[in-house]
Design a protein around this motif. Structure first.
Motif, PDB file in Angstrom:
ATOM      1  N   TYR A   1      20.132   7.373   7.612  1.00  0.00           N
ATOM      2  CA  TYR A   1      20.962   6.715   6.774  1.00  0.00           C
ATOM      3  C   TYR A   1      22.115   7.701   6.589  1.00  0.00           C
ATOM      4  O   TYR A   1      21.896   8.935   6.430  1.00  0.00           O
ATOM      5  N   LEU A   2      23.440   7.491   6.856  1.00  0.00           N
ATOM      6  CA  LEU A   2      24.657   8.344   6.532  1.00  0.00           C
ATOM      7  C   LEU A   2      25.292   7.656   5.422  1.00  0.00           C
ATOM      8  O   LEU A   2      25.752   6.777   5.371  1.00  0.00           O
TER       9      LEU A   2
ATOM     10  N   ALA B   1      10.770  -3.835   2.169  1.00  0.00           N
ATOM     11  CA  ALA B   1      11.338  -4.344   3.375  1.00  0.00           C
ATOM     12  C   ALA B   1      12.167  -3.727   4.451  1.00  0.00           C
ATOM     13  O   ALA B   1      12.033  -3.956   5.614  1.00  0.00           O
ATOM     14  N   HIS B   2      13.124  -3.049   3.871  1.00  0.00           N
ATOM     15  CA  HIS B   2      13.732  -2.207   4.782  1.00  0.00           C
ATOM     16  C   HIS B   2      13.238  -1.075   5.546  1.00  0.00           C
ATOM     17  O   HIS B   2      13.623  -0.726   6.564  1.00  0.00           O
ATOM     18  N   ALA B   3      12.369  -0.644   4.784  1.00  0.00           N
ATOM     19  CA  ALA B   3      11.358   0.349   5.394  1.00  0.00           C
ATOM     20  C   ALA B   3      10.630  -0.040   6.612  1.00  0.00           C
ATOM     21  O   ALA B   3      10.634   0.840   7.691  1.00  0.00           O
ATOM     22  N   ILE B   4       9.883  -1.020   6.319  1.00  0.00           N
ATOM     23  CA  ILE B   4       9.195  -1.778   7.316  1.00  0.00           C
ATOM     24  C   ILE B   4       9.990  -2.425   8.584  1.00  0.00           C
ATOM     25  O   ILE B   4       9.661  -2.188   9.560  1.00  0.00           O
TER      26      ILE B   4
ATOM     27  N   GLU C   1       8.457  10.658   5.438  1.00  0.00           N
ATOM     28  CA  GLU C   1       9.102  10.848   3.917  1.00  0.00           C
ATOM     29  C   GLU C   1      10.702  10.823   3.780  1.00  0.00           C
ATOM     30  O   GLU C   1      11.540  10.611   4.980  1.00  0.00           O
ATOM     31  N   GLY C   2      10.887  10.205   2.614  1.00  0.00           N
ATOM     32  CA  GLY C   2      12.472   9.783   2.352  1.00  0.00           C
ATOM     33  C   GLY C   2      12.596   8.317   2.635  1.00  0.00           C
ATOM     34  O   GLY C   2      13.552   7.876   2.358  1.00  0.00           O
TER      35      GLY C   2
ATOM     36  N   THR D   1      12.589   4.403   1.872  1.00  0.00           N
ATOM     37  CA  THR D   1      12.811   3.613   0.839  1.00  0.00           C
ATOM     38  C   THR D   1      11.639   2.797   0.360  1.00  0.00           C
ATOM     39  O   THR D   1      11.400   2.446  -0.964  1.00  0.00           O
ATOM     40  N   ILE D   2      10.415   2.905   1.031  1.00  0.00           N
ATOM     41  CA  ILE D   2       9.123   2.187   0.541  1.00  0.00           C
ATOM     42  C   ILE D   2       8.515   3.163  -0.313  1.00  0.00           C
ATOM     43  O   ILE D   2       7.706   2.576  -1.149  1.00  0.00           O
ATOM     44  N   HIS D   3       8.912   4.350  -0.595  1.00  0.00           N
ATOM     45  CA  HIS D   3       8.319   5.128  -1.635  1.00  0.00           C
ATOM     46  C   HIS D   3       8.978   4.808  -3.191  1.00  0.00           C
ATOM     47  O   HIS D   3       8.771   5.262  -4.171  1.00  0.00           O
ATOM     48  N   ASN D   4      10.152   3.856  -2.962  1.00  0.00           N
ATOM     49  CA  ASN D   4      10.704   3.148  -4.181  1.00  0.00           C
ATOM     50  C   ASN D   4       9.727   2.162  -4.803  1.00  0.00           C
ATOM     51  O   ASN D   4      10.056   1.728  -5.941  1.00  0.00           O
ATOM     52  N   MET D   5       8.850   1.831  -3.924  1.00  0.00           N
ATOM     53  CA  MET D   5       7.730   0.644  -4.705  1.00  0.00           C
ATOM     54  C   MET D   5       7.034   1.157  -6.009  1.00  0.00           C
ATOM     55  O   MET D   5       6.953   2.438  -6.022  1.00  0.00           O
ATOM     56  N   PRO D   6       6.911   0.518  -6.890  1.00  0.00           N
ATOM     57  CA  PRO D   6       6.251   0.899  -8.071  1.00  0.00           C
ATOM     58  C   PRO D   6       4.682   1.500  -7.930  1.00  0.00           C
ATOM     59  O   PRO D   6       3.880   1.350  -9.029  1.00  0.00           O
ATOM     60  N   PHE D   7       4.320   1.739  -6.992  1.00  0.00           N
ATOM     61  CA  PHE D   7       2.738   2.357  -6.780  1.00  0.00           C
ATOM     62  C   PHE D   7       3.008   3.169  -5.371  1.00  0.00           C
ATOM     63  O   PHE D   7       3.910   3.114  -4.769  1.00  0.00           O
ATOM     64  N   PRO D   8       1.964   4.017  -5.211  1.00  0.00           N
ATOM     65  CA  PRO D   8       1.784   4.921  -4.239  1.00  0.00           C
ATOM     66  C   PRO D   8       1.526   3.915  -2.903  1.00  0.00           C
ATOM     67  O   PRO D   8       0.876   3.086  -2.893  1.00  0.00           O
ATOM     68  N   VAL D   9       2.290   4.307  -1.814  1.00  0.00           N
ATOM     69  CA  VAL D   9       2.179   3.409  -0.606  1.00  0.00           C
ATOM     70  C   VAL D   9       1.758   4.355   0.663  1.00  0.00           C
ATOM     71  O   VAL D   9       2.431   5.591   0.756  1.00  0.00           O
ATOM     72  N   THR D  10       0.893   3.934   1.030  1.00  0.00           N
ATOM     73  CA  THR D  10       0.183   4.757   2.513  1.00  0.00           C
ATOM     74  C   THR D  10       0.344   4.161   3.757  1.00  0.00           C
ATOM     75  O   THR D  10       0.688   2.433   3.713  1.00  0.00           O
ATOM     76  N   ALA D  11       0.094   4.648   4.953  1.00  0.00           N
ATOM     77  CA  ALA D  11       0.483   4.064   6.230  1.00  0.00           C
ATOM     78  C   ALA D  11      -0.619   2.941   6.051  1.00  0.00           C
ATOM     79  O   ALA D  11      -0.664   1.791   6.829  1.00  0.00           O
ATOM     80  N   GLU D  12      -1.863   3.207   5.683  1.00  0.00           N
ATOM     81  CA  GLU D  12      -3.044   2.340   5.841  1.00  0.00           C
ATOM     82  C   GLU D  12      -2.881   0.916   5.214  1.00  0.00           C
ATOM     83  O   GLU D  12      -3.123  -0.042   5.310  1.00  0.00           O
ATOM     84  N   LYS D  13      -2.197   1.168   3.724  1.00  0.00           N
ATOM     85  CA  LYS D  13      -1.715  -0.135   3.001  1.00  0.00           C
ATOM     86  C   LYS D  13      -0.860  -0.933   3.711  1.00  0.00           C
ATOM     87  O   LYS D  13      -0.774  -2.058   3.765  1.00  0.00           O
ATOM     88  N   VAL D  14       0.042  -0.129   4.199  1.00  0.00           N
ATOM     89  CA  VAL D  14       1.143  -1.084   5.158  1.00  0.00           C
ATOM     90  C   VAL D  14       0.630  -1.703   6.194  1.00  0.00           C
ATOM     91  O   VAL D  14       1.079  -2.943   6.563  1.00  0.00           O
TER      92      VAL D  14
END
Length: 360
Positions: free
Chosen positions: A140-141, A253-256, A332-333, A335-348
């Protein structure tokens, strides 16, 4: 944290608005450098040249090569400097517009954005999505300010393929759900602060407008006409979604979507088509009410947005590839880390497979 809302300085929407571009742009300079791809050049060149000529301004129109990449931005900056341009204009789709914004940013010039489609919420935003020359997401710029002006000619947009307007609905579909997640988590928005009530209201209005007018607008543009529903959806896809995502925040959504660019089978898809599926994955990830998921699925089915991996071109599910998508979504960085809980690749990964099954 301060509350912040940002937006373009002026937003213009109307039938035949492109014919007035010379008058509108003259407030910024008299040496405009405009970019458009080959198709859009053929569609708009006469109208644009005539409008500038009527205002005693000569405009340089240069072909955009199709990918918003660092090499393409640098090529066009060189050409704009050769003519001492004092204003940059982007005419066309999201990648053209992002490229114009990048040129203007590095050249320290005002930028006028002229979408010929309503397929993304990119036009109003103070950011560009940079891809590699091969089409994979790169970065992202971020810009210090939004475009100086956005001009939406609804007559032109209504005559674009219906798939493009529908893709814009897919991009806009994520706006409210990402805004809601970002508000719950309390993370800073793309504007650099907490969301305002007005930005949240615009994000919700965006979703409500899609449900109310999306199918009616699709039917109208399939006939090549503009109706009140088309006008409303163009505003939702562009302005409501643009202000909504930027000043209310991005999340899963945009991270995915960015992760899905790793799948070669999905490269033919438009941005909003991938974001629509990303929205479903986010809803599964946060365990949204089943009724809400069904409403989103029903909307997607009604307008023709993909709701499963097979519909996106993935013939056979490859868990290893899907895990790569999940890992890229959680980089790292992201936007999925703006979710209101910790997100891991396994959860996604689990959410992708579940959303795929629900979407069938």
């Amino acid at each position: 944290m301060d509350k912040i809302i940002i937006s373009p300085s002026k937003y213009i929407q109307g039938e035949g608005a492109l014919a007035n571009i010379g008058k509108y742009v003259s407030t910024f300079g008299n040496k405009p450098f405009a970019i458009a791809d080959n198709f859009v050049m053929g569609l708009t060149q006469d109208t644009v040249s005539t409008s500038f000529a009527a205002n005693d301004i000569a405009v340089r129109l240069e072909c955009f090569n199709g990918e918003c990449s660092r090499p393409e931005v640098e090529r066009l900056i060189t050409l704009s400097k050769e003519m001492n341009a004092d204003v940059i204009i982007g005419i066309g789709g999201g990648k053209t517009l992002d490229t114009a914004k990048a040129i203007a940013f590095y050249s320290k010039l005002p930028v006028v954005i002229v979408p010929t489609i309503a397929s993304t919420d990119a036009p109003t935003s103070a950011l560009a999505v940079i891809y590699t020359p091969e089409g994979e997401f790169s970065e992202y710029l971020m810009f210090p300010s939004n475009p100086n002006m956005v001009i939406m000619d609804t007559a032109i947009i209504a005559k674009a393929p219906a798939r493009l307007l529908v893709a814009g609905m897919g991009d806009a579909l994520s706006t409210w759900f990402e805004a809601r997640a970002n508000m719950t988590s309390g993370k800073p928005t793309m504007a650099g602060g907490a969301p305002t009530r007005s930005a949240q209201a615009l994000a919700k209005l965006c979703y409500e407008t899609l449900l109310a007018d999306g199918l009616k607008a699709k039917v109208a543009v399939e006939m090549g006409v503009s109706t009140k529903a088309v006008e409303n959806i163009i505003e939702a896809n562009t302005y409501l979604s643009g202000i909504g995502f930027e000043s209310s925040g991005l999340a899963g959504a945009h991270a995915i979507h960015n992760g899905l660019t790793k799948l070669e089978e999905c490269h033919h898809l438009l941005h909003g088509e991938k974001v629509a599926f990303g929205t479903l994955v986010q809803l599964v990830l946060e365990n949204a009410d089943y009724e809400e998921i069904q409403t989103v699925l029903g909307f997607c089915h009604s307008v023709g947005l993909p709701t499963n991996l097979h519909a996106m071109g993935v013939k056979e599910l490859d868990n290893e590839k899907l895990m790569e998508v999940a890992k890229a979504s959680c980089a790292e960085g992201e936007t999925i880390h703006n979710m209101p809980f910790p997100v891991t690749a396994e959860k996604v990964f689990a959410a992708i497979l579940t959303a795929h099954q629900l979407g069938q």
